[in-house]
Design an enzyme around this catalytic site. Structure first.
Site, mmCIF file in Angstrom:
data_model
loop_
_atom_site.group_PDB
_atom_site.id
_atom_site.type_symbol
_atom_site.label_atom_id
_atom_site.label_comp_id
_atom_site.label_asym_id
_atom_site.label_seq_id
_atom_site.Cartn_x
_atom_site.Cartn_y
_atom_site.Cartn_z
ATOM 1 N N CYS A 1 0.833 -1.203 0.000
ATOM 2 C CA CYS A 1 0.000 0.000 0.000
ATOM 3 C C CYS A 1 0.872 1.258 0.000
ATOM 4 C CB CYS A 1 -0.926 -0.019 1.214
ATOM 5 S SG CYS A 1 -1.851 1.504 1.464
ATOM 6 N N CYS B 1 -0.086 3.973 2.499
ATOM 7 C CA CYS B 1 0.305 3.561 3.857
ATOM 8 C C CYS B 1 1.736 3.990 4.150
ATOM 9 C CB CYS B 1 0.190 2.047 4.012
ATOM 10 S SG CYS B 1 -1.479 1.380 3.829
#
Length: 320
Positions: free
Chosen positions: A77, A80
């Site tokens: 991700c 993230c």
């Protein structure tokens, strides 16, 4: 200002985990004993990795002493990777007033389902064994800090939880030599101050001024959308608005007001779904009004949010 999907009023019990009443009582006894012995409550690391096996002890039980912020993330991700370092740094700055628990969703699918995580990064908090959503997506640092400030305040006022007394920032090279931060933008700071003080018209104007100079400024776009949303719901009778929307499904203005209330209350999917349905059953100026309001609400959440992506696809189907 409440960041994306922030809803401190919607504290709910965790759906598939043990209640933390006993844990809270034990934690309070431990704090009392530590105080009687002239010491501080135990602190430990401020940033921890948590899995399903350790969730009860490391999150539920500790949430009786300190608000636990949960960062749902994954290695693949990219947002993230932008958000996690900010959360870690801010956690250390708060010096024991919050604890950060990092949960890898690929390895902890059950926890992801229990919290109802639809996309990552997603940030929740657990206070006294109760969970509440904070925001989803890589929000601007200014908004994250405002969210954490509010979390600390609510934890103390509603639950009497003041954090890990005496905790200090962790001793590591990164903290010993922090990277210099860019100076705060005065226009955005003024807009935030106006928003926090309830001067919604002043906040709207300040954000518009910023966008006039920098049309692509993401923080200004989000702030403007939020300020305008709060302005629209201010003074509305929520019960009457929802009754009107239910009684008159073809009344576009009634649906717009109800969607605004849904969004302001953190019911993002409900707001999006209501407006997509309205677009699908209207035409002409009424359809344009519903479509444009939906686009405005997308700005509140951010285009990278999975709920926005899904709603955009639904909007396209409704239009064509």
């Amino acid at each position: 200002m409440q960041p994306r999907n922030m809803s401190m009023s919607g504290v709910v019990d965790l759906a598939a985990v043990k209640a933390a009443g006993e844990a809270k009582q034990k934690a309070e006894e431990a704090r009392a004993q530590a105080t009687a012995e002239g010491g501080a409550a135990p602190s430990g690391p401020l940033v921890i990795d948590v899995d399903e096996a350790g969730f009860e002890a490391e999150v539920l039980q500790r949430s009786a002493q300190v608000p636990v912020v949960i960062d749902f993330w994954a290695e693949w991700c990219e947002p993230c990777k932008q958000l996690s370092p900010v959360l870690e740094r801010l956690t250390r700055e708060y010096a024991g007033r919050i604890l950060l628990a990092k949960i890898d969703v690929d390895k902890n699918q059950m926890l992801m389902q229990q919290f109802g995580v639809q996309g990552i990064p997603a940030v929740f908090a657990v206070v006294a064994g109760q969970a509440l959503p904070l925001f989803q997506g890589a929000a601007p640092e200014q908004q994250i800090r405002a969210t954490l400030d509010q979390l600390v305040q609510v934890s103390e006022e509603r639950f009497g939880i003041t954090g890990l007394q005496g905790a200090a920032p962790e001793d590591d090279e990164e903290e010993a030599a922090p990277e210099p931060q860019a100076p705060e933008d005065p226009v955005l700071a003024a807009a935030q101050q106006a928003l926090d003080s309830g001067d919604l018209s002043g906040a709207v104007q300040a954000y518009k001024n910023k966008l006039a100079d920098e049309p692509g400024n993401v923080e200004a776009k989000v702030g403007l959308a939020m300020a305008e949303l709060l302005g629209r719901v201010q003074g509305l009778d929520a019960r009457q608005v929802r009754k009107d929307a239910a009684d008159r499904p073809g009344d576009v203005q009634a649906q717009l007001k109800a969607a605004d209330l849904d969004m302001a209350g953190g019911h993002v999917e409900d707001a999006f779904g209501r407006l997509v349905d309205t677009v699908g059953r209207t035409a002409g100026e009424e359809r344009d009004a519903a479509r444009l309001r939906l686009l405005e609400l997308f700005e509140v959440i951010g285009g990278e949010d999975p709920r926005v992506v899904s709603a955009r696809a639904a909007l396209t189907r409704a239009l064509f």
